[in-house]
Design an enzyme around this catalytic site. Structure first.
Site, PDB file in Angstrom:
ATOM      1  N   ASP A 100       0.837  -1.200   0.000  1.00  0.00           N
ATOM      2  CA  ASP A 100       0.000   0.000   0.000  1.00  0.00           C
ATOM      3  C   ASP A 100       0.875   1.254   0.000  1.00  0.00           C
ATOM      4  O   ASP A 100       2.033   1.200   0.390  1.00  0.00           O
ATOM      5  CB  ASP A 100      -0.891   0.028   1.249  1.00  0.00           C
ATOM      6  CG  ASP A 100      -1.876  -1.130   1.255  1.00  0.00           C
ATOM      7  OD1 ASP A 100      -2.193  -1.642   0.169  1.00  0.00           O
ATOM      8  OD2 ASP A 100      -2.303  -1.516   2.354  1.00  0.00           O
TER       9      ASP A 100
HETATM   10  N1  URA Z   1      -1.158  -6.080   3.671  1.00  0.00           N
HETATM   11  C1  URA Z   1      -1.669  -4.831   3.735  1.00  0.00           C
HETATM   12  O1  URA Z   1      -2.696  -4.608   4.325  1.00  0.00           O
HETATM   13  N2  URA Z   1      -0.996  -3.837   3.127  1.00  0.00           N
HETATM   14  C2  URA Z   1       0.182  -4.012   2.481  1.00  0.00           C
HETATM   15  O2  URA Z   1       0.754  -3.054   1.965  1.00  0.00           O
HETATM   16  C3  URA Z   1       0.692  -5.318   2.427  1.00  0.00           C
HETATM   17  C4  URA Z   1       0.004  -6.335   3.017  1.00  0.00           C
END
Ligand code: URA
Length: 237
Positions: A100
């Site tokens: 993310d």
């Molecule tokens: N899980 C998440 O919620 N976000 C990420 O960036 C990676 C794994």
């Protein structure tokens, strides 16, 4: 080089799929349809697939400590993208999998179209480890419940490989979570299912490759075998 190998090295298909593409008449060499997967491609030949020229770039592999605020994409309308942080390569490159925008930590970038398929495909069951800062402290009973599996807000029941409290300040709010899935927002959704929200998320391990040396925003270039060995046998970056 054989035509099917040329096509798979160009990144558009596996060697087997390349055979099918060739036999379906979509591949031309120097403007003529070639139906033979073993056709010999010479140095200056122009190979096209659906009239797009294919080229073979040497594969490159980078491992980055992704900073927060960067999107795992090649282009984005609103935010800076992780590929812009790789300043010593001007060919096409893309992130493998997705962290993310606000997630930090280990990220692989490559131009090897088959890397995920060959190394990180979910069927390979490669572990990914995250450190997550929860909004409130977690207790042993809640941790035990999380370990048995949680219902996520998107309607799934998910069980982590492991989840443990980390000895890190603020006390009781940092957990180490290991998962296999590569689903979007998996850790945050799991935390939501367990009754928490995630305030900070850092990926600290892919397979047996551990993030220790790279500072936020730094990256290192590795050969395929160096990267493969670190993921499968262990190593730090
Ligand atoms: N899980 C998440 O919620 N976000 C990420 O960036 C990676 C794994």
């Amino acid at each position: 080089m054989r035509l099917n190998k040329f096509i798979s090295l160009s990144g558009i298909a596996s060697r087997r799929k390349a055979d099918i593409l060739i036999l379906s008449g979509r591949v031309q060499v120097n403007g003529k349809i070639v139906l033979a997967p073993f056709f010999n491609v010479e140095k200056n030949d122009i190979v096209t697939f659906d009239n797009r020229q294919l080229t073979i770039a040497e594969n490159v592999y980078y491992v980055m400590n992704k900073p927060s605020g960067y999107v795992c994409a090649v282009t984005d309308k609103y935010d800076p993208v992780v590929v812009s942080l790789i300043t010593d390569y001007d060919g096409k490159i893309y992130p493998v999998g997705r962290l993310d925008r606000d997630t930090e930590g280990l990220l692989i970038l490559t131009n090897d179209g088959m890397f995920t398929q060959n190394v990180l495909h979910p069927s390979k069951r490669i572990h990914k480890e995250y450190e997550a800062l929860l909004n409130i402290p977690i207790n042993e009973r809640q941790l035990e419940r999380w370990r048995k599996g949680v219902d996520t807000p998107d309607g799934r029941f998910v069980i982590p490989v492991s989840v443990d409290i980390l000895d890190k300040e603020p006390a009781g709010r940092w957990v180490k979570i290991v998962i296999i899935s590569g689903r979007k927002h998996e850790v945050k959704l799991m935390a939501n299912g367990a009754g928490f929200s995630v305030e900070k998320l850092i990926r600290t391990r892919i397979g047996k490759m551990r993030l220790e040396k790279l500072k936020t925003g730094e990256y290192v270039s590795l050969s395929f075998s160096e990267l493969y060995t670190k993921i499968l046998n262990g190593g730090i970056v």
